[in-house]
Design a protein around this motif. Structure first.
Motif, mmCIF file in Angstrom:
data_model
loop_
_atom_site.group_PDB
_atom_site.id
_atom_site.type_symbol
_atom_site.label_atom_id
_atom_site.label_comp_id
_atom_site.label_asym_id
_atom_site.label_seq_id
_atom_site.Cartn_x
_atom_site.Cartn_y
_atom_site.Cartn_z
ATOM 1 N N TYR A 1 44.257 32.629 48.535
ATOM 2 C CA TYR A 1 44.432 32.559 46.279
ATOM 3 C C TYR A 1 46.206 33.384 46.172
ATOM 4 C CZ TYR A 1 39.662 32.068 46.385
ATOM 5 O OH TYR A 1 38.460 31.610 46.867
ATOM 6 N N LYS A 2 46.790 32.461 45.184
ATOM 7 C CA LYS A 2 48.550 33.128 44.893
ATOM 8 C C LYS A 2 48.126 32.796 43.441
ATOM 9 C CE LYS A 2 50.853 30.949 48.577
ATOM 10 N NZ LYS A 2 51.731 29.891 48.926
ATOM 11 N N GLY A 3 49.133 33.732 42.727
ATOM 12 C CA GLY A 3 48.726 34.130 41.005
ATOM 13 C C GLY A 3 48.477 35.544 40.631
ATOM 14 N N ILE A 4 47.657 35.348 39.402
ATOM 15 C CA ILE A 4 47.347 36.587 39.447
ATOM 16 C C ILE A 4 45.994 36.387 38.806
ATOM 17 C CG2 ILE A 4 47.880 35.410 36.265
ATOM 18 C CD1 ILE A 4 47.817 38.431 35.229
ATOM 19 N N LYS A 5 44.851 37.552 39.251
ATOM 20 C CA LYS A 5 44.071 36.839 38.899
ATOM 21 C C LYS A 5 43.542 37.560 38.242
ATOM 22 C CE LYS A 5 39.740 38.877 41.607
ATOM 23 N NZ LYS A 5 39.341 40.163 42.430
ATOM 24 N N SER A 6 42.024 36.597 37.408
ATOM 25 C CA SER A 6 41.857 36.546 35.922
ATOM 26 C C SER A 6 41.199 38.013 35.445
ATOM 27 C CB SER A 6 40.505 35.483 35.951
ATOM 28 O OG SER A 6 39.555 35.842 34.312
ATOM 29 N N GLY A 7 40.708 39.080 36.392
ATOM 30 C CA GLY A 7 40.597 40.461 35.914
ATOM 31 C C GLY A 7 41.790 40.931 35.676
ATOM 32 N N GLN A 8 42.606 40.908 36.039
ATOM 33 C CA GLN A 8 43.864 41.221 34.897
ATOM 34 C C GLN A 8 44.701 40.488 34.456
ATOM 35 O OE1 GLN A 8 45.388 39.986 39.236
ATOM 36 N NE2 GLN A 8 46.336 41.918 39.329
ATOM 37 N N MET A 9 43.716 39.702 33.685
ATOM 38 C CA MET A 9 43.913 39.099 31.914
ATOM 39 C C MET A 9 43.258 39.935 31.003
ATOM 40 S SD MET A 9 44.202 34.854 33.017
ATOM 41 C CE MET A 9 45.084 34.546 34.631
ATOM 42 N N ASN A 10 43.525 39.817 29.831
ATOM 43 C CA ASN A 10 42.913 40.356 28.740
ATOM 44 C C ASN A 10 41.915 39.282 28.616
ATOM 45 O OD1 ASN A 10 43.726 38.784 27.157
ATOM 46 N ND2 ASN A 10 45.938 39.873 26.850
ATOM 47 N N PRO A 11 41.529 39.914 27.148
ATOM 48 C CA PRO A 11 39.531 38.479 27.081
ATOM 49 C C PRO A 11 40.312 37.253 27.100
ATOM 50 C CG PRO A 11 39.409 41.268 25.998
ATOM 51 C CD PRO A 11 40.819 41.075 27.110
ATOM 52 N N LYS A 12 41.573 37.492 25.148
ATOM 53 C CA LYS A 12 42.355 36.485 25.401
ATOM 54 C C LYS A 12 42.689 35.092 25.938
ATOM 55 C CE LYS A 12 45.514 34.403 21.885
ATOM 56 N NZ LYS A 12 46.512 34.592 20.427
ATOM 57 N N GLN A 13 43.576 35.435 27.146
ATOM 58 C CA GLN A 13 44.362 35.338 27.837
ATOM 59 C C GLN A 13 43.228 34.393 29.022
ATOM 60 O OE1 GLN A 13 46.390 38.361 29.181
ATOM 61 N NE2 GLN A 13 48.098 37.767 28.318
ATOM 62 N N LYS A 14 41.542 35.095 29.694
ATOM 63 C CA LYS A 14 40.506 34.967 30.037
ATOM 64 C C LYS A 14 40.072 33.617 29.453
ATOM 65 C CE LYS A 14 38.802 38.340 31.602
ATOM 66 N NZ LYS A 14 37.566 39.970 32.477
ATOM 67 N N GLN A 15 40.095 33.239 27.950
ATOM 68 C CA GLN A 15 39.271 32.488 27.357
ATOM 69 C C GLN A 15 40.604 31.267 27.622
ATOM 70 O OE1 GLN A 15 36.409 32.228 25.431
ATOM 71 N NE2 GLN A 15 36.649 30.180 26.053
ATOM 72 N N LEU A 16 41.542 31.786 27.423
ATOM 73 C CA LEU A 16 42.165 30.389 27.445
ATOM 74 C C LEU A 16 42.171 29.888 29.496
ATOM 75 C CD1 LEU A 16 45.792 31.559 26.141
ATOM 76 C CD2 LEU A 16 44.580 29.648 25.164
ATOM 77 N N LEU A 17 41.917 30.381 30.346
ATOM 78 C CA LEU A 17 41.647 30.021 31.631
ATOM 79 C C LEU A 17 40.165 29.276 31.075
ATOM 80 C CD1 LEU A 17 42.350 30.166 34.046
ATOM 81 C CD2 LEU A 17 41.208 32.011 34.719
#
Length: 356
Positions: free
Chosen positions: A244-260
């Motif tokens: 696993y590489k990059g940024i984990k979704s758990g490290q994103m804010n709600p708006k960023q997580k929604q974009l994911l």
């Protein structure tokens, strides 16, 4: 606040309603298509389920990589209509339009090169080399592996330039992984089709997400590597992407997580709604916070870039480089981990068969 998709899935799970898409309707459409073929065509289109070609795939033009099965251009109008009914049963309206538009894009690509040749922007030798690649709307191949039925294992493949659609079915279970879709050009710049972008959301949502990250988050997500010349899990890749590489979704804010989530849904919603809901439910259970997003390359359109979304149950890869290195040639793939060409459902089927 939970989004609509989460609430919808939760409601289904609580009510106990099964949203598993039935194989019966797929078999019905497949039988109607196969029965419309001549005996000679049926002999060409059918192969044994155990044939090793079933689990091989490529996105190269047929001029470089011949395909098994029956050429789409050999189908009668009746058979084409019935085959489109089958595709419409397997895919959502979104997925169906992407697949058929990618087929049409090959004819547009031919028109682009025809125009360039008339304008003497490419010489005769180059033009002939391009024509020899033999891409076109009719140069896709349909194959069946085993006979469509509700008791035994069988499969179907649609493959050609920038499409590899793989269905595997056993009993009342089926899978559609791996699913490869690509476009060249990603955005048409000439002819009457200028402006056409078939895989636009796969591209745009990726840029929306990477550019929504803070400086520190973007640093975590961006890998210091060259943009791959193709998706890493391409047909010649024998291993697995386990790291696993990059940024984990758990490290994103709600708006960023929604974009994911928007990106993930864009890929999975190519499937008919019931099958898509099944896969999205599995991702919700595994936890969206356990999904990683990684980026390589430019943060701007029309420049080479790449992203990978890696979760416990699936991998999504997107690559935009192309032979011209101009960031206008997209390759994408969606894979359900452990279930390529129905590995998981076939394993379960054989275990149950052994216990009888």
């Amino acid at each position: 606040m939970k989004n609509i998709m989460t609430l919808f899935l939760a409601g289904i799970l609580i009510s106990g309603t099964c949203f598993c898409q039935s194989v019966d309707s797929i078999i019905t459409e497949a039988d109607q298509f196969l029965n419309s073929l001549s005996e000679k065509q049926q002999a060409i289109i059918n192969a044994d389920f155990e044939d090793s070609l079933r689990t091989k795939w490529t996105n190269l033009p047929v001029g470089m990589a011949p395909r098994p099965g029956l050429r789409y251009g050999e189908l009668s109008e009746e058979s084409r209509i019935k085959y489109h009914h089958l595709l419409s049963n397997i895919l959502s309206s979104q997925g169906y339009l992407k697949v058929t538009s990618i087929m049409t894009l090959d004819d547009i690509l031919n028109e682009i090169y025809d125009t360039a040749h008339r304008k003497k922007e490419i010489d005769d030798k180059t033009y002939q080399e391009i024509r020899d690649l033999n891409w076109g709307y009719e140069n896709y191949f349909v194959s069946f592996w085993g006979e469509p039925n509700i008791t035994e294992t069988w499969g179907m493949k649609l493959e050609g330039h920038h499409i590899s659609l793989n269905l595997t079915a056993t009993g009342n279970e089926f899978s559609l992984t791996p699913m490869f879709l690509g476009t060249d050009p990603a955005e048409v710049h000439t002819t009457k089709f200028a402006g056409l972008r078939i895989l636009n959301k796969e591209e745009d949502y990726g840029f929306h997400l990477i550019n929504s990250l803070t400086k520190d988050q973007k640093s975590m997500a961006t890998l210091s590597e060259e943009v791959p010349a193709d998706i890493i899990t391409n047909p010649n890749f024998k291993g697995r992407l386990t790291e696993y590489k990059g940024i984990k979704s758990g490290q994103m804010n709600p708006k960023q997580k929604q974009l994911l989530k928007f990106i993930i849904e864009e890929y999975i919603n190519n499937l008919e709604h019931e099958k898509a809901a099944e896969y999205l439910s599995k991702i919700e259970k595994s936890g969206i916070d356990n999904v990683y997003f990684a980026w390589i390359g430019s943060y701007q359109h029309q420049k080479p870039h790449y992203y990978i979304i890696n979760g416990p149950d699936f991998i999504i890869e997107y690559d935009n480089v192309g032979f011209q290195k101009n960031g206008n040639h997209i390759h994408t793939i969606w894979r359900e981990k452990g279930n390529d060409f129905g590995e998981d459902i076939l394993r379960n089927h054989y275990v149950l068969d052994h216990k009888k």
